[in-house]
Design a protein around this motif. Structure first.
Motif, PDB file in Angstrom:
ATOM      1  N   ASP A  41       7.984   8.485  30.771  1.00  0.00           N
ATOM      2  CA  ASP A  41       6.626   7.544  31.700  1.00  0.00           C
ATOM      3  C   ASP A  41       7.590   7.105  33.044  1.00  0.00           C
ATOM      4  N   THR A  42       8.868   7.037  33.394  1.00  0.00           N
ATOM      5  CA  THR A  42       9.879   6.786  34.477  1.00  0.00           C
ATOM      6  C   THR A  42      10.005   8.470  35.186  1.00  0.00           C
ATOM      7  N   LYS A  43      10.460   9.740  34.248  1.00  0.00           N
ATOM      8  CA  LYS A  43      10.391  10.932  34.811  1.00  0.00           C
ATOM      9  C   LYS A  43       8.908  11.423  35.324  1.00  0.00           C
ATOM     10  N   ILE A  44       8.772  10.677  34.413  1.00  0.00           N
ATOM     11  CA  ILE A  44       6.532  11.890  34.919  1.00  0.00           C
ATOM     12  C   ILE A  44       6.741  10.951  36.462  1.00  0.00           C
ATOM     13  N   ASP A  45       6.377   9.829  36.591  1.00  0.00           N
ATOM     14  CA  ASP A  45       6.487   8.578  37.917  1.00  0.00           C
ATOM     15  C   ASP A  45       7.354   9.519  39.084  1.00  0.00           C
ATOM     16  N   GLN A  46       9.213   9.927  38.227  1.00  0.00           N
ATOM     17  CA  GLN A  46       9.548  10.542  39.765  1.00  0.00           C
ATOM     18  C   GLN A  46       9.094  11.631  39.936  1.00  0.00           C
ATOM     19  N   GLN A  47       8.649  12.881  39.330  1.00  0.00           N
ATOM     20  CA  GLN A  47       7.682  13.092  39.315  1.00  0.00           C
ATOM     21  C   GLN A  47       6.901  13.663  40.196  1.00  0.00           C
ATOM     22  N   LEU A  48       5.369  13.064  40.567  1.00  0.00           N
ATOM     23  CA  LEU A  48       4.522  12.560  41.212  1.00  0.00           C
ATOM     24  C   LEU A  48       4.647  12.940  42.760  1.00  0.00           C
ATOM     25  N   ASN A  49       5.654  11.995  42.903  1.00  0.00           N
ATOM     26  CA  ASN A  49       5.720  11.622  44.462  1.00  0.00           C
ATOM     27  C   ASN A  49       6.944  12.232  44.170  1.00  0.00           C
ATOM     28  N   PRO A  50       7.696  12.547  45.804  1.00  0.00           N
ATOM     29  CA  PRO A  50       8.514  13.146  46.692  1.00  0.00           C
ATOM     30  C   PRO A  50       9.389  11.707  47.020  1.00  0.00           C
ATOM     31  N   ASN A  51      10.943  12.345  46.676  1.00  0.00           N
ATOM     32  CA  ASN A  51      11.733  10.599  46.943  1.00  0.00           C
ATOM     33  C   ASN A  51      12.107  10.791  48.376  1.00  0.00           C
ATOM     34  N   LEU A  52      11.771   9.899  49.416  1.00  0.00           N
ATOM     35  CA  LEU A  52      12.100  10.027  50.861  1.00  0.00           C
ATOM     36  C   LEU A  52      13.460   9.487  50.794  1.00  0.00           C
ATOM     37  N   ASN A  53      13.018   8.480  49.898  1.00  0.00           N
ATOM     38  CA  ASN A  53      15.113   7.556  50.028  1.00  0.00           C
ATOM     39  C   ASN A  53      16.135   8.779  50.393  1.00  0.00           C
ATOM     40  N   ALA A  54      16.273   9.890  49.422  1.00  0.00           N
ATOM     41  CA  ALA A  54      17.399  10.533  48.837  1.00  0.00           C
ATOM     42  C   ALA A  54      17.074  11.977  49.701  1.00  0.00           C
ATOM     43  N   ASP A  55      15.815  12.518  50.325  1.00  0.00           N
ATOM     44  CA  ASP A  55      15.647  13.722  50.515  1.00  0.00           C
ATOM     45  C   ASP A  55      15.957  13.759  52.220  1.00  0.00           C
ATOM     46  N   TRP A  56      16.804  12.314  52.966  1.00  0.00           N
ATOM     47  CA  TRP A  56      16.855  12.524  54.073  1.00  0.00           C
ATOM     48  C   TRP A  56      18.558  12.480  54.388  1.00  0.00           C
ATOM     49  N   VAL A  57      18.734  13.179  53.523  1.00  0.00           N
ATOM     50  CA  VAL A  57      20.091  13.878  53.326  1.00  0.00           C
ATOM     51  C   VAL A  57      19.842  15.639  54.187  1.00  0.00           C
ATOM     52  N   HIS A  58      19.017  16.196  53.952  1.00  0.00           N
ATOM     53  CA  HIS A  58      18.750  17.527  53.464  1.00  0.00           C
ATOM     54  C   HIS A  58      17.750  17.546  55.148  1.00  0.00           C
ATOM     55  N   TYR A  59      17.738  16.537  56.431  1.00  0.00           N
ATOM     56  CA  TYR A  59      17.159  17.020  57.417  1.00  0.00           C
ATOM     57  C   TYR A  59      17.933  17.418  58.045  1.00  0.00           C
TER      58      TYR A  59
END
Length: 189
Positions: A41-59
């Motif tokens: 269930d947690t894996k499905i929840d994580q795949q539903l929306n992007p994780n902006l908290n961790a994606d900022w490092v790619h900007y």
């Protein structure tokens, strides 16, 4: 994995039957605990929306922020005239390492409430690149404290006491970034 145990309260004769037991979470006796794998269930929840908290490092410019923070810390400590240059570099190193440890390894979850708590058990370091180890971002973020350690050691003229202080500070930030420390929690309370 957390179990609840009921402990009778002292003086339960004065309490009503519904208040005669206090429920507390059982605590592990170990200081180091391994976080359980995510449920489906947690894996499905994580795949539903992007994780902006961790994606900022790619900007664009996100990697430069760390260098800018170090330069600003050094400028700040240069204004303290009673300190030697040795201590200015050491305090820059210690301040950056404490801040990055808190940011990457202590705070859990996301500051935004759009993931329905899917990342509440993970630190930012565990969220970056979906937990993959040794990605370019994680290599850079691991090399910054090591490079700062080398610079601060050089400018403190290899003073043994400052070397030990800088070295312990560097180890406290680099060891949690290693793959062996993934999903481990060190709790002192």
């Amino acid at each position: 994995m957390s179990k609840e145990t009921e402990f009778p309260s002292t003086g339960s004769a004065n309490l009503s039957p519904s208040q005669s037991h206090i429920t507390r979470k059982r605590r592990s006796s170990s200081l180091i605990q391994h976080l359980e794998p995510d449920t489906q269930d947690t894996k499905i929840d994580q795949q539903l929306n992007p994780n902006l908290n961790a994606d900022w490092v790619h900007y664009k410019g996100a990697w430069i922020v760390h260098i800018v923070i170090i330069v600003l810390l050094k400028i700040f400590f240069n204004f303290i005239t009673i300190l030697d240059n040795n201590w200015k570099w050491t305090l820059t190193n210690l301040t950056y390492n404490i801040g990055s440890y808190i940011m990457f390894h202590q705070v859990k979850g996301t500051p935004f409430e759009f993931n329905s708590g899917a990342y509440d058990n993970l630190t930012m370091w565990e969220q970056i690149d979906n937990g993959d180890q040794y990605t370019p971002t994680k290599k850079f973020l691991m090399l910054v404290p090591i490079g700062l350690f080398l610079v601060s050691t050089h400018y403190s003229y290899y003073n043994l006491n400052l070397f030990i202080l800088n070295g312990v500070s560097c180890l406290c930030v680099v060891v949690p970034k290693l793959a062996i420390s993934h999903r481990l929690r060190v709790t002192l309370y």
